[in-house]
Scaffold this active site. Structure first.
Site, mmCIF file in Angstrom:
data_model
loop_
_atom_site.group_PDB
_atom_site.id
_atom_site.type_symbol
_atom_site.label_atom_id
_atom_site.label_comp_id
_atom_site.label_asym_id
_atom_site.label_seq_id
_atom_site.Cartn_x
_atom_site.Cartn_y
_atom_site.Cartn_z
ATOM 1 N N LYS A 87 0.856 -1.186 0.000
ATOM 2 C CA LYS A 87 0.000 0.000 0.000
ATOM 3 C C LYS A 87 0.895 1.241 0.000
ATOM 4 O O LYS A 87 1.747 1.406 0.893
ATOM 5 C CB LYS A 87 -0.880 -0.044 1.246
ATOM 6 C CG LYS A 87 -2.151 0.747 1.170
ATOM 7 C CD LYS A 87 -2.994 0.406 2.390
ATOM 8 C CE LYS A 87 -4.275 1.177 2.420
ATOM 9 N NZ LYS A 87 -4.971 0.989 3.713
HETATM 10 C C1 E4P Z 1 -8.156 2.211 3.509
HETATM 11 O O1 E4P Z 1 -7.499 1.315 3.092
HETATM 12 C C2 E4P Z 1 -8.044 2.771 4.864
HETATM 13 O O2 E4P Z 1 -7.397 1.832 5.686
HETATM 14 C C3 E4P Z 1 -9.356 3.039 5.521
HETATM 15 O O3 E4P Z 1 -10.450 2.590 4.737
HETATM 16 C C4 E4P Z 1 -9.508 4.386 6.107
HETATM 17 O O4 E4P Z 1 -10.756 4.446 6.753
HETATM 18 P P1 E4P Z 1 -11.114 5.561 7.837
HETATM 19 O O5 E4P Z 1 -11.434 6.825 7.120
HETATM 20 O O6 E4P Z 1 -12.327 4.999 8.537
HETATM 21 O O7 E4P Z 1 -9.918 5.689 8.734
#
Ligand code: E4P
Length: 217
Positions: A87
């Site tokens: 990522k």
């Molecule tokens: C995406 O991969 C992120 O880990 C995640 O969806 C972020 O979500 P949040 O806005 O609830 O922190």
């Protein structure tokens, strides 16, 4: 549509896996910190533990922000397990790294995407997944679903193979609406998956069937 769970909590990952509909896991540094995982070795072991619970892709996020460091960290993560997807944040150095990884056959998830232009760039660089954060857009009075729809249109116009991973999902209606738009994947908390089960007419209907079935004895 693939279902990913957005957590580093092993119990929640197991629970989602047992339901039989889980296709993968996304994590980020905040989610890892929430589980109290400290130290590089423990973090790397935790990613492997997650991979051993699920059958599908597991996104592991780099902390580095320069090309050389992203490549070094990403290659280390990718070597951990075949299910790992690296990522990478949507920054200039990140896009260069995504292109590098793509050329080497290392799969990537371009994260922190908040505009159609960013999603276009991620696809051009060869990202496996692009993660538009719809909940965080909704939080600031901007239509997150509209962004998912714009990215869908752009990717379909040109046949980009990058998968739209609707991220920052907060509830069940986000999941349903992303499915209507045609997001390839959604990632959200366990509650957003569990919520799909619920309908009061199912509960009252089942109660009546079970009551009437007592007359069979
Ligand atoms: C995406 O991969 C992120 O880990 C995640 O969806 C972020 O979500 P949040 O806005 O609830 O922190």
């Amino acid at each position: 549509m693939k279902f990913f769970i957005d957590t580093a909590n092993l119990d929640q990952i197991r629970e989602a896996q047992e339901l039989g509909v889980l296709d993968g896991v996304t994590t980020n540094p905040s989610l890892m910190a929430k589980e109290g995982i400290r130290g590089r070795d423990n973090i790397l072991k935790h990613y492997v533990d997650i991979c051993e619970i699920v059958d599908g892709d597991v996104s592991a996020e780099v902390i580095a922000t320069t090309f050389d460091e992203i490549v070094k960290e990403g290659e280390e993560l990718a070597e951990l397990h075949p299910q790992i997807v690296v990522k990478v944040p949507m920054i200039k150095e990140g896009i260069k790294a995504i292109k590098y990884f793509s050329d080497k056959g290392i799969r990537t998830n371009c994260t922190l995407v908040f505009s159609a232009g960013q999603a276009l760039l991620a696809a051009k660089a060869g990202a496996t997944y692009v993660s538009p954060f719809l909940g965080r857009l909704d939080d600031i009075s901007t239509d997150g679903l509209q962004l998912i729809a714009e990215i869908r249109q752009i990717y379909d116009n040109y046949g980009f193979e990058t998968q739209i991973l609707a991220a920052s999902i907060r509830h069940t209606m986000h999941v349903v609406n992303c499915a209507k738009i045609g997001a390839d994947v959604m990632t959200g908390p366990l509650s957003s998956i569990d919520g799909l089960l619920k309908h009061p007419l199912t509960d009252s209907g089942l109660a009546k069937f079970l009551e009437d079935a007592k007359s069979f004895n």
